[in-house]
Structures are given as C-alpha cells and as structure tokens.
Design an enzyme around this catalytic site. Structure first.
Site, PDB file in Angstrom:
ATOM      1  N   ARG A  71      23.964  24.047  18.626  1.00 11.12           N
ATOM      2  CA  ARG A  71      24.649  24.727  19.724  1.00 11.12           C
ATOM      3  C   ARG A  71      24.384  26.220  19.603  1.00 11.12           C
ATOM      4  O   ARG A  71      24.289  26.749  18.497  1.00 11.12           O
ATOM      5  CB  ARG A  71      26.158  24.485  19.639  1.00 11.12           C
ATOM      6  CG  ARG A  71      26.587  23.103  20.069  1.00 11.12           C
ATOM      7  CD  ARG A  71      28.093  22.984  20.165  1.00 11.12           C
ATOM      8  NE  ARG A  71      28.749  23.104  18.872  1.00 11.12           N
ATOM      9  CZ  ARG A  71      29.348  24.186  18.415  1.00 11.12           C
ATOM     10  NH1 ARG A  71      29.433  25.272  19.165  1.00 11.12           N
ATOM     11  NH2 ARG A  71      29.899  24.209  17.233  1.00 11.12           N
ATOM     12  N   TYR A 199      18.891  20.139  23.224  1.00  9.03           N
ATOM     13  CA  TYR A 199      19.575  19.702  22.013  1.00  9.03           C
ATOM     14  C   TYR A 199      21.020  19.271  22.332  1.00  9.03           C
ATOM     15  O   TYR A 199      21.721  19.938  23.105  1.00  9.03           O
ATOM     16  CB  TYR A 199      19.594  20.827  20.950  1.00  9.03           C
ATOM     17  CG  TYR A 199      20.428  20.388  19.784  1.00  9.03           C
ATOM     18  CD1 TYR A 199      19.900  19.505  18.847  1.00  9.03           C
ATOM     19  CD2 TYR A 199      21.763  20.755  19.677  1.00  9.03           C
ATOM     20  CE1 TYR A 199      20.689  19.020  17.833  1.00  9.03           C
ATOM     21  CE2 TYR A 199      22.546  20.283  18.655  1.00  9.03           C
ATOM     22  CZ  TYR A 199      22.009  19.408  17.731  1.00  9.03           C
ATOM     23  OH  TYR A 199      22.787  18.918  16.734  1.00  9.03           O
ATOM     24  N   GLY A 200      21.444  18.227  21.678  1.00 11.33           N
ATOM     25  CA  GLY A 200      22.741  17.590  21.887  1.00 11.33           C
ATOM     26  C   GLY A 200      23.903  18.447  22.347  1.00 11.33           C
ATOM     27  O   GLY A 200      24.333  18.370  23.494  1.00 11.33           O
ATOM     28  N   LYS A 208      31.312  19.138  24.399  1.00 11.04           N
ATOM     29  CA  LYS A 208      31.965  20.444  24.267  1.00 11.04           C
ATOM     30  C   LYS A 208      32.145  21.129  25.626  1.00 11.04           C
ATOM     31  O   LYS A 208      33.167  21.772  25.869  1.00 11.04           O
ATOM     32  CB  LYS A 208      31.157  21.347  23.338  1.00 11.04           C
ATOM     33  CG  LYS A 208      30.855  20.745  21.975  1.00 11.04           C
ATOM     34  CD  LYS A 208      32.106  20.448  21.195  1.00 11.04           C
ATOM     35  CE  LYS A 208      31.749  20.055  19.766  1.00 11.04           C
ATOM     36  NZ  LYS A 208      32.943  19.743  18.984  1.00 11.04           N
ATOM     37  N   HIS A 228      40.236  20.284  20.062  1.00 12.13           N
ATOM     38  CA  HIS A 228      39.135  19.931  19.158  1.00 12.13           C
ATOM     39  C   HIS A 228      39.735  19.202  17.947  1.00 12.13           C
ATOM     40  O   HIS A 228      39.850  19.773  16.869  1.00 12.13           O
ATOM     41  CB  HIS A 228      38.435  21.237  18.748  1.00 12.13           C
ATOM     42  CG  HIS A 228      37.146  21.054  18.026  1.00 12.13           C
ATOM     43  ND1 HIS A 228      36.573  22.049  17.281  1.00 12.13           N
ATOM     44  CD2 HIS A 228      36.303  20.003  17.944  1.00 12.13           C
ATOM     45  CE1 HIS A 228      35.427  21.617  16.767  1.00 12.13           C
ATOM     46  NE2 HIS A 228      35.248  20.378  17.145  1.00 12.13           N
ATOM     47  N   SER A 250      34.402  23.665  11.676  1.00 12.91           N
ATOM     48  CA  SER A 250      33.227  22.922  11.206  1.00 12.91           C
ATOM     49  C   SER A 250      33.184  22.912   9.679  1.00 12.91           C
ATOM     50  O   SER A 250      33.731  23.801   9.033  1.00 12.91           O
ATOM     51  CB  SER A 250      31.950  23.586  11.708  1.00 12.91           C
ATOM     52  OG  SER A 250      32.006  23.684  13.092  1.00 12.91           O
ATOM     53  N   ALA A 251      32.550  21.886   9.136  1.00  9.03           N
ATOM     54  CA  ALA A 251      32.300  21.786   7.687  1.00  9.03           C
ATOM     55  C   ALA A 251      33.574  21.636   6.864  1.00  9.03           C
ATOM     56  O   ALA A 251      33.656  22.120   5.738  1.00  9.03           O
ATOM     57  CB  ALA A 251      31.485  22.982   7.196  1.00  9.03           C
ATOM     58  N   CYS A 252      34.576  20.987   7.419  1.00  6.19           N
ATOM     59  CA  CYS A 252      35.797  20.729   6.672  1.00  6.19           C
ATOM     60  C   CYS A 252      36.041  19.223   6.515  1.00  6.19           C
ATOM     61  O   CYS A 252      37.137  18.806   6.153  1.00  6.19           O
ATOM     62  CB  CYS A 252      37.006  21.378   7.340  1.00  6.19           C
ATOM     63  SG  CYS A 252      37.029  23.168   7.151  1.00  6.19           S
ATOM     64  N   GLY A 253      35.050  18.407   6.841  1.00  7.61           N
ATOM     65  CA  GLY A 253      35.186  16.968   6.621  1.00  7.61           C
ATOM     66  C   GLY A 253      35.962  16.237   7.698  1.00  7.61           C
ATOM     67  O   GLY A 253      36.645  15.255   7.410  1.00  7.61           O
ATOM     68  N   THR A 255      34.897  14.378  10.332  1.00 10.87           N
ATOM     69  CA  THR A 255      34.446  13.000  10.573  1.00 10.87           C
ATOM     70  C   THR A 255      34.855  12.105   9.400  1.00 10.87           C
ATOM     71  O   THR A 255      35.248  10.949   9.597  1.00 10.87           O
ATOM     72  CB  THR A 255      32.920  12.959  10.801  1.00 10.87           C
ATOM     73  OG1 THR A 255      32.623  13.866  11.866  1.00 10.87           O
ATOM     74  CG2 THR A 255      32.446  11.585  11.207  1.00 10.87           C
ATOM     75  N   ASN A 256      34.780  12.634   8.185  1.00 12.49           N
ATOM     76  CA  ASN A 256      35.206  11.823   7.029  1.00 12.49           C
ATOM     77  C   ASN A 256      36.690  11.477   7.114  1.00 12.49           C
ATOM     78  O   ASN A 256      37.092  10.347   6.837  1.00 12.49           O
ATOM     79  CB  ASN A 256      34.946  12.572   5.714  1.00 12.49           C
ATOM     80  CG  ASN A 256      33.462  12.733   5.437  1.00 12.49           C
ATOM     81  OD1 ASN A 256      32.645  12.068   6.070  1.00 12.49           O
ATOM     82  ND2 ASN A 256      33.120  13.601   4.514  1.00 12.49           N
ATOM     83  N   ASP A 279      36.517  13.869  17.135  1.00 13.68           N
ATOM     84  CA  ASP A 279      36.167  15.243  17.505  1.00 13.68           C
ATOM     85  C   ASP A 279      37.067  15.860  18.577  1.00 13.68           C
ATOM     86  O   ASP A 279      37.395  17.026  18.489  1.00 13.68           O
ATOM     87  CB  ASP A 279      34.707  15.279  17.991  1.00 13.68           C
ATOM     88  CG  ASP A 279      34.133  16.685  18.029  1.00 13.68           C
ATOM     89  OD1 ASP A 279      34.430  17.477  17.123  1.00 13.68           O
ATOM     90  OD2 ASP A 279      33.375  16.994  18.975  1.00 13.68           O
ATOM     91  N   ASN A 370      21.533  20.323  10.507  1.00  6.22           N
ATOM     92  CA  ASN A 370      22.373  19.943  11.651  1.00  6.22           C
ATOM     93  C   ASN A 370      21.817  18.686  12.348  1.00  6.22           C
ATOM     94  O   ASN A 370      22.026  18.487  13.539  1.00  6.22           O
ATOM     95  CB  ASN A 370      22.475  21.106  12.639  1.00  6.22           C
ATOM     96  CG  ASN A 370      23.516  20.871  13.718  1.00  6.22           C
ATOM     97  OD1 ASN A 370      24.570  20.279  13.461  1.00  6.22           O
ATOM     98  ND2 ASN A 370      23.237  21.293  14.940  1.00  6.22           N
ATOM     99  N   ARG A 372      21.652  14.791  13.421  1.00  8.00           N
ATOM    100  CA  ARG A 372      22.801  14.058  13.954  1.00  8.00           C
ATOM    101  C   ARG A 372      22.542  12.573  14.124  1.00  8.00           C
ATOM    102  O   ARG A 372      21.390  12.147  14.253  1.00  8.00           O
ATOM    103  CB  ARG A 372      23.139  14.622  15.350  1.00  8.00           C
ATOM    104  CG  ARG A 372      23.520  16.089  15.371  1.00  8.00           C
ATOM    105  CD  ARG A 372      24.946  16.272  14.984  1.00  8.00           C
ATOM    106  NE  ARG A 372      25.331  17.664  14.884  1.00  8.00           N
ATOM    107  CZ  ARG A 372      26.565  18.091  15.107  1.00  8.00           C
ATOM    108  NH1 ARG A 372      27.521  17.266  15.451  1.00  8.00           N
ATOM    109  NH2 ARG A 372      26.866  19.363  14.953  1.00  8.00           N
ATOM    110  N   GLY A 497      39.149   9.861   0.587  1.00  7.31           N
ATOM    111  CA  GLY A 497      40.206   8.868   0.811  1.00  7.31           C
ATOM    112  C   GLY A 497      41.550   9.297   0.232  1.00  7.31           C
ATOM    113  O   GLY A 497      42.612   8.930   0.740  1.00  7.31           O
TER     114      GLY A 497
HETATM  115  C1  OXD Z   1      31.011  20.829  16.366  1.00 12.82           C
HETATM  116  C2  OXD Z   1      30.533  19.472  16.672  1.00 12.82           C
HETATM  117  O1  OXD Z   1      30.195  21.725  16.174  1.00 12.82           O
HETATM  118  O2  OXD Z   1      31.373  18.583  16.789  1.00 12.82           O
HETATM  119  O3  OXD Z   1      32.224  21.022  16.309  1.00 12.82           O
HETATM  120  O4  OXD Z   1      29.322  19.296  16.822  1.00 12.82           O
HETATM  121 MN    MN Z   2      33.358  19.314  16.943  1.00 13.87          MN
END
Ligand code: OXD
Ligand code: MN
Length: 587
Positions: A71, A199-200, A208, A228, A250-253, A255-256, A279, A370, A372, A497
């Site tokens: 993005r 790009y996505g 978004k 978000h 971003s980068a805080c896990g 999706t996990n 998301d 990045n 995906r 977990g």
């Molecule tokens: C983000 C994403 O950047 O979900 O937040 O791709």
């Molecule tokens: Mn996001």
C-alpha cells in the site's frame, strides 16, 4: 452482456468506458464457470502460475511489478471539499483538481485491454450491514481476488435494483508508473479511484478503500462504525460464546490472534476460539442495545512471511486450497510455494518473488516481506458458525493494543467508555532493537486507523464518544501489550495461543466474574487472577508484566499532549479532559 438495467450504474460505466476506452467490457456474474475461464486466461498470459494440483488444489501464484508491492500511504488521498474535513493525518487535494489529474492519467488507458465490471457486496448481501460497490478494473488478478475477498456477482446487482446507493470504483493499471500512482477517495461522492498500481491493498477496493476509508465516513453519517479490528468468539467449557473485537497496528500479530488456538490446558477443558474476522469490523447498535459486529469481507488477505504451522496453523490450513499467493517464492521441485518463516526447509530449487532463481544461500529474501495469501474465509478451520450471520455477533469487549517495550502492562481495563476512547486514541507502537533492548521511536496509530480513517481524526474520536451515548450495553474497553521486554530485549510474555489467558480475564471482567486493582491508568488484573497452568510464566513474572511505572507514564502523557496538539480545534474536549485527569492521577 449487461447484468443490470440500473440507469445509475449503466451511465457511470458508460462514462468511465468513454474515458478509458477499453476494447471490451465484461460483466462479472460471479459464476464458477466465468471465474474458471478467467483463471485459464490469466495462466495463459502468465499473470498467474497454476500450483501443484494435489498439494495446493485451486491455488495460483501471482508476481506483482517489483515497484508495486505494498500500500502507498504517501499517495493515498482523501479528497473532500474542505481540507479540514480530511484532517491533519490524511493527504488531501481539492476534488476538482484531483479529478482532472486522474482523468488525464486514465484517458485511453484501457485501449487494448478489457474492462471488467465487478459488482460486490461488503457483508452478507441483503443484510442490515450490507453496502454495495462496483469496481471497474483492467486486471484479472483484481477480479479473482475480489471473488475471494467479497461476495460478488449477479446477486449484488439483483439486490441493488435501480438504486443509486452504491460506491463507484475505478481501477486503471495504466503503466504502473510510481510517480503517477494515486489511491483516491472522494467521500462526498462515494467514489474510489486507484491508478498506476495493481497491488492488493491499493486496488482490491473492497478492503481498505471501501470497508475502512469510505465506510468510516458512512458510519459517521449513519450512526455506525467501520473499524480496523479482528473479531473473535471465545467458547467456554459451558458452551457459551462471548465475542470481542481488537485493533492493533501492523506487525502486532492480528491475524495470529484472529485464528488463535487455545493452549493445551484450555483445550482439554473444552475451550474453543472462533474466528469471525481478521482485519475489519463494522459495528452497529442492535435492537437490544448491544453493539453488534460483522466482518464485511469474505476472505483473508494475510501477510505470508512468518506464517507457519507453529505460529498460525489455521491460516496455513486456510491457504491449502483455492488461494492466490502474491510475491512468495516458488518451489520449482514440486510447484508449491515458500516464504521466510514457513519452516526451516527452504526449497532446494526455487524462484524468488521476482521470478529469479533463488536458494537460501542467495543472501536475499525468497518471498517479499509483504507477500500475501488471498484465502477464502470458509477455508479456515476455526471460522465461526456465525460468520454469515446477517445480524453479526454481540461484542462484550473491545481491545486496543500496540507494541510497547516497557510502558504498557500486559493488560488493563479502561475506567469507562470515554476513558476507553482515550486509550484507543493514543494507541502506539514502538520499533524495538531487540538485541540491545533499546526502545525505538513511538508511532501513534489511533485505533489502528491512522492510514484508514477517511475523515478528520479528531471528528472520528468525537464519533466514538457519541456512539457511547447510543450503545445501551456498552462493550468494556481494554488495552493489551504482548510485547514487554526484559533488560536483554527479550519478550517476557509467550504470546500466540497463550494470549487466551489474557482474553479469558478480559471476558470474565465483562461479566463481573473477577476483580481487579485500580491504578492511575485503569484496572489491572491481580496476578492470581490470570490462569498460568501449563505455562513457564511464574506469578512473579506475571506481577512484573502487570506493573505500572508512574515515571514512564508521566513521560507518556507528555508525548500524548504533543500528539493531541496536532488535532487543533478538532480534539474533543472530553479527550482533553481525560488526559488532564490521567495526569492528575499520576501526580
Ligand atoms: C494492513 C493490512 O496493512 O491489513 O493493515 O494489509
Ligand atoms: Mn489491516
């Protein structure tokens, strides 16, 4: 063939076609037959690579242009009439000026190309949450991704009927010129234009662009919220499912967490975790006064590197069929994919994300950081049975979080809704130099919406405060920090977990089933109230993780004051008062 007689749709499509001049127009009906023909066409042209049909059935690899891999926040605009309405956190240009510029770029740009007309819905078609959009694109990749990420095709147009109430979106790849790349939102005209990217995040407009930037505007006007946030259901041994949503930068896990698998001790006792969304959450007040959440999307557009059977087995399972991978490495021995952090066995023969021969010894990354996967939500083994519930799920808790080495405790609860909004508004993450334990730069990312709020951030906070007045049974608001480090820069809390232990406390707080200690920043667990059985974490370590250092917090409030000053006259007085009150409590 046109799929609708809606005059508003037809005249706009005609107008865009007159400008971009495609050779052909194809209406996307969403049928498997049509999508499958498009996949064949993309494979024939090299836009997609078909992967191993046994190991990864229905899966494809796509490589984007190396200059077009993420993005582009610097080239993302909110074009409303008054700059003040876009606010200090968004790029802005006068809508007429921007429109003229975009028209010039797009003029004739689809000559020799096909324009695909994608009708899509964010949320279940026909549900109270649903909003519709049309994306015109010259990219099959976009069509096939939108087919995973949204509900799309003919039923959307049937539901829309002759209504003008849809979001108009144009995506023109043009020649992918970075200097003329624009991702533009016209919130006053319900329009999105993405040009010179393929790009996505820039061009899958449902995500978004629509579900956050445009929808945040709609939510403000119509009395709901576009956030978000991931959405989770947590089922206790009694079979009761309690829901929460959570916003992280971003980068805080994220999706996990959205696909969390309970620790062994919890699993044995009958706990289950259900993923509703990873998301985006749209939130509305229900008839019973509770706040209901839906995930407006239909798939996951997740970051591949770091995703593994260890970190996120549910995400891995979701990507084993009918998935599009973008910019990962291709294992040429068995025609499968690989990325850094997937396992410790990089392929012996591979092509990297740019298509060049690559091995682990090459000294470069096989997959773009990045890169995906675009995977259907229904592939996720823990997808919630309520995923398609048109009414959404009732939230008991809202969680904010960030990556803080020292200041924020593992978890704390806000004093009330207003204080919770304050906590969300000052959310922040730090870059950490893990080895030295040095604390990096603090980046404030209010409600994780910094790049996604489609209007003035101060007004957005006011909308949060106002919503508090409409929600009869308000979710309780919490902050978590999985990332406290010791003096050697190592994470103290095991995360993944094990985070369920913290969510368990949060939900018990929501139902008045556990006490807490009051501190100047809010309510913190008593160390004995967080379940530790089955972990290596001692009570003493936990007590440390829960400590609130007044001196650090006094520094923090000074940083918040500077940040708030940027909002000028749009800073809600209630939040200024919250900051004053926090400072007073820390004295
Ligand atoms: C983000 C994403 O950047 O979900 O937040 O791709
Ligand atoms: Mn996001």
């Amino acid at each position: 063939m046109e799929l609708t007689s809606n005059p508003h749709v037809l005249s706009w499509v005609a107008e865009m076609a007159a400008m971009t001049k495609p050779d052909r127009q194809v209406w996307i009906d969403g049928s498997e037959e049509q999508l499958s023909a498009l996949r064949e066409e993309a494979v024939a042209s090299g836009e997609l690579i078909r992967l191993n049909g046994e190991k990864l059935p229905g899966c494809y690899l796509h490589r984007s242009d190396p200059s077009d891999v993420a993005r582009v926040e610097g080239r993302t605009y909110i074009c409303c009439k008054r700059q003040e309405d876009a606010g200090p956190t968004n790029n802005w240009m006068d809508p007429d000026e921007m429109r003229a510029k975009l028209r010039e770029i797009c003029e004739g740009s689809m000559r020799g190309r096909t324009m695909y007309i994608i009708p899509y819905s964010m949320s279940v078609i026909g549900s109270p949450f649903a909003k519709y959009g049309l994306e015109l694109t010259d990219s099959i990749y976009v069509v096939l991704n939108m087919a995973i990420m949204t509900r799309m095709g003919r039923p959307v147009l049937d539901e829309l009927g002759d209504s003008p109430d849809y979001i108009r979106g144009l995506h023109a790849s043009v020649d992918l010129d970075e200097k003329n790349r624009y991702i533009v939102h016209f919130p006053e005209e319900d329009e999105i234009w993405s040009v010179n990217s393929a790009y996505g995040g820039n061009v899958l407009q449902g995500k978004k662009c629509f579900a956050l930037r445009i929808a945040s505007n709609l939510g403000r006007q119509e009395g709901w919220m576009a956030e978000h946030m991931l959405i989770l259901g947590i089922e206790n041994p009694e079979g009761e499912v309690r829901y929460l949503s959570a916003a992280f930068p971003s980068a805080c896990g994220k999706t996990n967490l959205a696909m969390l698998i309970p620790p062994e001790h919890y699993r044995r006792n009958g706990w289950k975790v259900w993923c509703v969304g990873d998301d985006i959450a749209w939130l509305r007040v229900g008839q019973d006064g509770r706040l209901y959440a839906v995930n407006p999307e239909n798939g996951f557009f997740g970051v591949a590197p770091g995703t593994s059977d260890k970190s996120n087995p549910n995400a891995m399972a979701a990507t084993r069929r009918d998935t599009i991978f973008t910019n990962v490495a291709l294992n040429t021995d068995d025609n499968t994919v690989w990325w850094e952090g997937m396992d410790k066995n990089p392929p012996r023969h591979a092509l990297d994300w740019t298509g060049k021969p690559w091995t682990a010894e090459s000294g470069t990354k096989g997959a773009h950081p990045n890169s995906r996967f675009t995977a259907p939500a229904k592939n996720c083994p823990s997808i919630s049975p309520e995923f398609d519930n048109p009414q959404g799920v009732p939230l008991s808790a809202i969680i904010f979080g960030g990556r803080r080495a020292r200041v924020a405790p593992l978890v704390y609860q806000s004093r009330d809704w207003k204080h919770g909004v304050f906590i969300g508004s000052v959310m922040a993450s730090e870059t950490t130099a893990a080895a030295s334990g040095a604390v990096g730069v603090v980046r404030r990312d209010p409600m994780a919406m910094l790049p996604f709020c489609g209007y003035n951030m101060g007004d957005y906070w006011q909308h949060w405060l106002d919503m508090g007045g409409h929600i009869g049974k308000k979710p309780k608001i919490f902050n978590v920090n999985w990332f406290r480090t010791d003096e050697n820069g190592r994470f103290i809390w095991p995360g993944f977990g094990e985070n369920l232990r913290v969510l368990d406390w949060i939900l018990r707080r929501c139902f008045d089933e556990v006490g807490a200690e009051e501190t100047p920043i809010g309510f913190v667990p008593r160390p004995e109230d967080i379940e530790l059985e089955g972990t290596d974490v001692s009570r003493a370590t936990l007590a440390g993780l829960l400590q609130v250092d007044r001196e650090l917090w006094r520094e923090e409030t000074a940083g918040i004051r500077t940040f708030y000053q940027k909002m000028g006259g749009h800073l809600p007085p209630d939040l200024a008062a919250e900051l004053d009150a926090l400072e007073a409590r820390l004295k």
